[in-house]
Write a protein that holds these residues in place. Structure first.
Motif, mmCIF file in Angstrom:
data_model
loop_
_atom_site.group_PDB
_atom_site.id
_atom_site.type_symbol
_atom_site.label_atom_id
_atom_site.label_comp_id
_atom_site.label_asym_id
_atom_site.label_seq_id
_atom_site.Cartn_x
_atom_site.Cartn_y
_atom_site.Cartn_z
ATOM 1 N N THR A 1 0.804 -1.230 0.000
ATOM 2 C CA THR A 1 0.000 0.000 0.000
ATOM 3 C C THR A 1 0.834 1.276 0.000
ATOM 4 O O THR A 1 0.334 2.334 -0.347
ATOM 5 N N SER A 2 2.102 1.192 0.408
ATOM 6 C CA SER A 2 2.850 2.447 0.600
ATOM 7 C C SER A 2 3.503 2.959 -0.683
ATOM 8 O O SER A 2 3.921 4.122 -0.723
ATOM 9 N N VAL A 3 3.631 2.124 -1.725
ATOM 10 C CA VAL A 3 4.143 2.603 -3.013
ATOM 11 C C VAL A 3 3.313 2.007 -4.152
ATOM 12 O O VAL A 3 2.677 0.956 -3.988
ATOM 13 N N SER A 4 3.355 2.696 -5.309
ATOM 14 C CA SER A 4 2.625 2.248 -6.495
ATOM 15 C C SER A 4 3.568 2.295 -7.688
ATOM 16 O O SER A 4 4.575 3.017 -7.656
ATOM 17 N N ALA B 1 20.383 -5.695 -2.821
ATOM 18 C CA ALA B 1 21.048 -6.153 -4.050
ATOM 19 C C ALA B 1 20.970 -5.119 -5.179
ATOM 20 O O ALA B 1 20.493 -5.419 -6.273
ATOM 21 N N SER B 2 21.498 -3.937 -4.903
ATOM 22 C CA SER B 2 21.377 -2.855 -5.894
ATOM 23 C C SER B 2 22.486 -2.866 -6.950
ATOM 24 O O SER B 2 22.489 -2.002 -7.831
ATOM 25 N N PHE B 3 23.411 -3.828 -6.898
ATOM 26 C CA PHE B 3 24.363 -3.982 -8.007
ATOM 27 C C PHE B 3 23.712 -4.826 -9.108
ATOM 28 O O PHE B 3 24.301 -5.759 -9.659
ATOM 29 N N ALA B 4 22.479 -4.510 -9.401
ATOM 30 C CA ALA B 4 21.718 -5.168 -10.466
ATOM 31 C C ALA B 4 20.737 -4.138 -11.001
ATOM 32 O O ALA B 4 20.321 -3.233 -10.255
ATOM 33 N N ASN B 5 20.372 -4.288 -12.279
ATOM 34 C CA ASN B 5 19.514 -3.245 -12.872
ATOM 35 C C ASN B 5 18.037 -3.389 -12.480
ATOM 36 O O ASN B 5 17.253 -2.478 -12.722
ATOM 37 N N TRP B 6 17.672 -4.527 -11.875
ATOM 38 C CA TRP B 6 16.327 -4.708 -11.335
ATOM 39 C C TRP B 6 16.454 -5.379 -9.974
ATOM 40 O O TRP B 6 17.363 -6.182 -9.774
ATOM 41 N N ALA B 7 15.529 -5.084 -9.063
ATOM 42 C CA ALA B 7 15.571 -5.719 -7.741
ATOM 43 C C ALA B 7 14.156 -5.908 -7.213
ATOM 44 O O ALA B 7 13.287 -5.060 -7.434
ATOM 45 N N VAL B 8 13.942 -7.036 -6.540
ATOM 46 C CA VAL B 8 12.714 -7.208 -5.751
ATOM 47 C C VAL B 8 13.112 -6.978 -4.294
ATOM 48 O O VAL B 8 14.059 -7.599 -3.796
ATOM 49 N N VAL B 9 12.413 -6.045 -3.655
ATOM 50 C CA VAL B 9 12.738 -5.701 -2.261
ATOM 51 C C VAL B 9 11.464 -5.725 -1.417
ATOM 52 O O VAL B 9 10.355 -5.587 -1.957
ATOM 53 N N PRO B 10 11.599 -5.880 -0.094
ATOM 54 C CA PRO B 10 10.422 -5.770 0.772
ATOM 55 C C PRO B 10 9.813 -4.363 0.658
ATOM 56 O O PRO B 10 10.549 -3.389 0.423
ATOM 57 N N GLU B 11 8.511 -4.273 0.851
ATOM 58 C CA GLU B 11 7.837 -2.967 0.753
ATOM 59 C C GLU B 11 8.511 -1.920 1.647
ATOM 60 O O GLU B 11 8.679 -0.766 1.240
ATOM 61 N N THR B 12 8.905 -2.316 2.865
ATOM 62 C CA THR B 12 9.482 -1.334 3.798
ATOM 63 C C THR B 12 10.910 -0.941 3.415
ATOM 64 O O THR B 12 11.531 -0.120 4.099
ATOM 65 N N ALA B 13 11.435 -1.526 2.317
ATOM 66 C CA ALA B 13 12.751 -1.116 1.829
ATOM 67 C C ALA B 13 12.651 -0.162 0.648
ATOM 68 O O ALA B 13 13.659 0.332 0.161
ATOM 69 N N ALA B 14 11.439 0.086 0.152
ATOM 70 C CA ALA B 14 11.244 0.996 -0.995
ATOM 71 C C ALA B 14 10.609 2.279 -0.456
ATOM 72 O O ALA B 14 9.416 2.308 -0.156
#
Ligand code: NAD
Ligand code: ZN
Ligand code: ZN
Length: 369
Positions: free
Chosen positions: A75-78, A138-151
């Motif tokens: 809910t915190s980002v779109s 894992a930001s040494f990659a051009n795409w990342a899946v992260v937990p919501e509270t990390a975005a």
């Protein structure tokens, strides 16, 4: 989806640029198109084996990008939101989260600190092999899946290459001054180490209204950056005994606050030794596993000296990161002075070599898509 990543496979070996597979975000997770990532010494601690870590691993924890898709329940980002990645995803439920100390979240120690997502698994694979994601970022990659509270959502007009630094150096450095130590206006401040983190401590001390900011390093070009950012004095500790150089500068036995931003036992002891009575030393730099320091407990009680630590600048990322970005956008935070160069990910090992020699400030990777 296929992504391009710099992969850590063995201590002391160069990172390898590989194509990995990234799974869809699960519930409570976010897929981010990572636009830029800074290189921090914490990544180097892993590469050179000072900190143990599972392998293979995608390092990088100082990123910024754009939300592509979100998993169930987010809910915190779109999609389309600009975000700074936080390396401290938190649970929102433990005692620390509930008391506003998300940087000490209990869940993180068992998950992000083990380089897995909050459900204990990883989204990255190389063929049949699981690949870990450092601090679940894992930001040494051009795409990342992260937990919501990390975005952490930020304003869209901020340049993502510059504000990627908010995700580690700035949060750690300014937070150590503003949140951990709460340095009062007019204080005298010593900053030992002027890399990305130490320069951010200096920025924090300037913003806090320190009367003197004394920067210490062995690298003249980083001492020049310290001056540009607002240090009132610089000391090259190769040539100067820092503790005895302070009384003529401050007019008393030492400084009110001393921040160590390197991660060496001898410089932590130096920072503590540099305190005036009643002063506080803050350990920001992180040492190799198993190291210990020696301090004199009689002086500690007799002169009321405090020694404390700061993790991620005691930040509450959703509260603090947008403020740091505003400080930059309003001309109050000279992030440009922290940046040595921008590079393509193919040049990442050269950047780590320079960091290991100690002759660089921040390098920013600009990812291609
Ligand atoms: N506490 C936290 O939450 C946190 C967060 C991020 C990074 N860190 C740690 O902070 C430390 C600094 O990170 P960074 O990315 O700024 O590192 P960096 O390598 O960019 O900068 C280190 C600086 O210290 C200087 N230096 C090295 N040895 C020295 C010595 N003996 N005397 C004086 N100066 C010396 C170097 O010249 C360089 O300017 C690392 O240990 C990192 O792991 C801690
Ligand atoms: Zn870092
Ligand atoms: Zn928690």
């Amino acid at each position: 989806m296929d992504i391009t990543a710099a992969v850590f496979r063995e201590v002391g070996q160069p990172l390898t640029i590989e194509t990995l597979t990234l799974a869809e975000p699960k519930a409570g997770e976010v897929l981010v198109k990572v636009m830029a990532s800074g290189i921090c010494h914490s990544d180097l601690h892993v590469i050179n084996g000072e900190w143990s870590s599972p392998t293979p691993l995608v390092l990088g924890h100082e990123g910024a990008g754009i939300v592509e898709t979100v998993g169930a329940g987010v809910t915190s980002v779109s999609p389309g939101d600009h975000v700074v990645l936080s390396w401290m995803p938190y649970c929102r439920r433990c005692e620390y989260c509930l008391s506003g100390r998300q940087n000490l979240c209990e869940l993180v120690e068992r998950t992000a600190y083990q380089s897995v997502m909050l459900d204990g698994t990883t989204r990255l694979t190389s063929g049949d092999e699981d690949v870990y994601s450092y601090l679940a970022t894992a930001s040494f990659a051009n795409w990342a899946v992260v937990p919501e509270t990390a975005a952490i959502r930020i304003r869209k007009d901020a340049p993502l290459d510059k504000v990627s630094l908010v995700g580690c150096a700035v949060a750690t450095g300014i937070g150590a001054v503003a949140n951990t130590a709460r340095v009062p206006m007019g204080s005298t401040v010593l900053v030992v180490g002027c890399g990305g983190v130490g320069l951010s401590v200096i920025s924090g001390a300037v913003i806090a209204g320190a009367s003197q900011v004394i920067a210490v390093d062995i690298n003249e070009s980083n001492l020049d950056r310290a001056k540009q950012i607002g240090a009132t004095h610089t000391l090259n500790s190769r040539n100067v005994d820092v503790v005895s150089a302070l009384p003529p500068i401050t007019g008393k036995a030492g400084v009110d606050y001393a921040f160590e931003a390197i991660g060496l036992t001898e410089t932590i002891e130096m920072a503590y030794g540099a305190l005036a009575p009643g002063g506080t030393a803050i350990v920001v730099g992180q040492v190799a596993e198993g190291k210990t320091i020696t301090i004199d407990p009689f002086v500690m009680s007799d002169r009321e000296k405090t020694l404390t630590g700061s993790n991620y600048g005691s930040c509450r990322p959703p509260l603090d990161f947008p403020k740091f970005v505003d400080l930059y956008m309003n001309g109050r935070l000279p992030l440009d002075s922290l940046i040595e160069r921008t590079i393509d990910i193919s040049e990442i090992n050269t950047a780590f070599d320079a960091m290991a020699r100690g002759d660089t400030a921040r390098t920013i990777i600009i990812h291609q898509h």
